[in-house]
Design a protein around this motif. Structure first.
Motif, short mmCIF file in Angstrom:
data_model
loop_
_atom_site.label_atom_id
_atom_site.label_comp_id
_atom_site.label_asym_id
_atom_site.label_seq_id
_atom_site.Cartn_x
_atom_site.Cartn_y
_atom_site.Cartn_z
N PRO A 21 -12.79 -3.42 5.69
CA PRO A 21 -13.91 -2.50 5.84
C PRO A 21 -13.67 -1.18 5.11
CG PRO A 21 -13.30 -3.48 7.95
CD PRO A 21 -12.24 -3.87 6.97
N ARG A 22 -14.62 -0.79 4.28
CA ARG A 22 -14.55 0.45 3.50
C ARG A 22 -13.33 0.49 2.58
NH1 ARG A 22 -17.89 4.93 4.98
NH2 ARG A 22 -19.47 4.20 6.43
N GLN A 23 -12.86 -0.68 2.17
CA GLN A 23 -11.74 -0.74 1.22
C GLN A 23 -12.17 -1.58 0.02
OE1 GLN A 23 -8.33 -2.20 3.36
NE2 GLN A 23 -8.44 -0.51 4.81
N LEU A 24 -12.42 -0.89 -1.06
CA LEU A 24 -12.89 -1.56 -2.27
C LEU A 24 -12.02 -1.06 -3.41
CD1 LEU A 24 -15.33 -3.45 -2.86
CD2 LEU A 24 -16.62 -1.43 -3.49
N GLU A 25 -11.33 -1.97 -4.10
CA GLU A 25 -10.45 -1.50 -5.16
C GLU A 25 -10.72 -2.21 -6.48
OE1 GLU A 25 -6.38 -3.91 -4.29
OE2 GLU A 25 -7.00 -2.50 -2.72
N LEU A 26 -10.52 -1.49 -7.56
CA LEU A 26 -10.66 -2.08 -8.88
C LEU A 26 -9.35 -2.79 -9.20
CD1 LEU A 26 -12.74 -2.13 -11.23
CD2 LEU A 26 -11.40 -0.31 -12.29
N THR A 27 -9.45 -4.07 -9.55
CA THR A 27 -8.23 -4.82 -9.83
C THR A 27 -8.52 -5.89 -10.87
OG1 THR A 27 -6.38 -5.99 -8.79
CG2 THR A 27 -8.56 -6.47 -7.92
N LYS A 28 -7.50 -6.66 -11.21
CA LYS A 28 -7.68 -7.76 -12.17
C LYS A 28 -7.37 -9.07 -11.48
CE LYS A 28 -6.17 -5.04 -16.18
NZ LYS A 28 -7.45 -4.92 -16.92
#
Ligand SMILES: [Zn+2]
Ligand SMILES: [Zn+2]
Length: 372
Positions: A21-28
């Motif tokens: 929840p409320r954790q969104l990360e840019l990754t590959k």
């Protein structure tokens, strides 16, 4: 040699990954492979964002197992496709497609009788864990995987991506506002809630020949109410400043509305809806309220007045196709949505913009452009 044979290194794809929840990360993540799974890989051009994205981000969609790549309203170009899917879907590499998010089983009683949105064994793109092979089943990504049972619609290359992504809200406006309300030429419709679905329903109701369109929302959404007026609403009612039932009574000469569409997330509008329709009128609920919300209901107000109350989930293939026809013909009133585009790295910012959590006037419509 590794799993990827002669390539040696797996190509990676930039994605926005929700890990909690409320954790969104840019990754590959590794690019999915279609060799055994079939289906297709699509290069995402744009993905629209709606109220469901806000709920997902907040962690209110408990049925989605983390981590997953969100994004369920995509438009893109077929980058790679299995021979079987190319044949079945009638598309090839380079074709531009709008993608339906809900995948149904195809074999249950409801699917077999042509009611695939009633299927109890659905999966939803943008709400499926990355642990489901071959991964990347959401569109906040440069590329995503489309399973074999995905329904895609070809969309003409001349349409701007920011207009093409409107196939999803417009499809909802058409199905909820016109098809499911059975709206007839000349009838009065009250649309409760003036977000992107309310705006889309206004466009659809106008196109379907509604006699009078009355749209409500709260003072804070004044920009949206003004937009509704500009695209064909006959009247607006500010719900936290005016008495909605009295106003609709005044505007209809006491007859009230033939149909009411509720696209709000609140419960009071639905309680009002029962008093907003005429005898024999129809109420359609298209806005998800949350599993813990309820209203007291005076049942005789429905029964003695022969009022129909109907819940409607999602958008069907027919309405998506009608929306795409409007879009390709240049009749989508795209400027009404004032779409704001955000790059993949700003996905969280886009959610805040749509929800109005940043203290600014909430955006009507936002989209992610993963290549911006
Ligand atoms: Zn949506
Ligand atoms: Zn089914």
């Amino acid at each position: 040699m590794n799993d990827f044979g002669i390539i040696g290194v797996a190509p990676t794809i930039n994605v926005a990954l929700q890990t909690g929840p409320r954790q969104l990360e840019l990754t590959k993540l590794p690019r999915p492979r279609i060799d055994r799974a079939g289906g297709a890989i699509v290069r995402i051009e744009a993905c629209g964002m709606c109220g469901s994205d806000i709920e997902q981000y907040s962690g209110h969609h408990s049925y989605a197992a983390f981590p997953y790549v969100p994004g369920h309203e995509p438009v893109g170009v077929i980058d790679e496709i299995s021979a079987e899917s190319a044949l079945k879907w009638g598309v090839k590499v380079g074709d531009r497609v709008a993608i339906e998010p809900v995948l149904s089983c195809g074999h249950c009683e409801h699917c077999k009788t042509g009611h695939k949105l009633l299927c109890e064994d659905t999966s939803v793109l943008g709400l499926t864990s990355t642990s489901v092979e071959p991964g990347i089943l959401g569109a906040y990504a440069e590329y995503m995987y489309l399973p074999k049972d995905t329904i895609v619609h070809r969309i003409a290359p001349h349409v701007a991506p920011s207009t093409a992504v409107l196939f999803n809200p417009l499809g909802a406006g058409i199905r909820w506002g016109v098809t499911e309300t059975d709206l007839a030429i000349g009838e009065t419709i009250v649309i409760l809630g003036c977000g992107q679905r309310g705006i889309a329903a206004t466009i659809a109701a106008k196109a379907a020949g509604a006699g009078k369109i009355i749209v409500t929302d709260v003072e804070r959404a004044h920009n949206k109410l003004e937009t509704a007026l500009a695209i064909g609403a006959d009247h607006i009612v500010v719900a936290d400043r005016q008495d909605v039932i009295a106003e609709v009574g005044r505007l209809t000469g006491g007859r009230m509305a033939d149909v009411v569409l509720d696209v709000t997330a609140a419960t009071q509008p639905l309680a009002d809806a029962i008093d907003l329709v005429r005898r024999g009128g129809r109420i359609v609920i298209g806005g998800v309220k949350g599993a813990d919300k309820s209203i007291p209901l005076f049942m005789d107000r429905l029964t003695l007045r022969s009022v129909t109350l109907k819940g409607v989930f999602s958008v069907d293939t027919r309405a998506y196709r009608q929306a795409l026809n409007m879009i390709e013909a240049g009749n989508a009133r795209a400027s009404a949505f004032s779409t704001q585009a955000f790059p993949l790295a700003a996905t969280e910012e886009a959610i805040h913009r749509l929800a109005g959590w940043d203290g600014k006037t909430p955006a009507i419509h936002v989209m992610i452009d993963p290549w911006a």
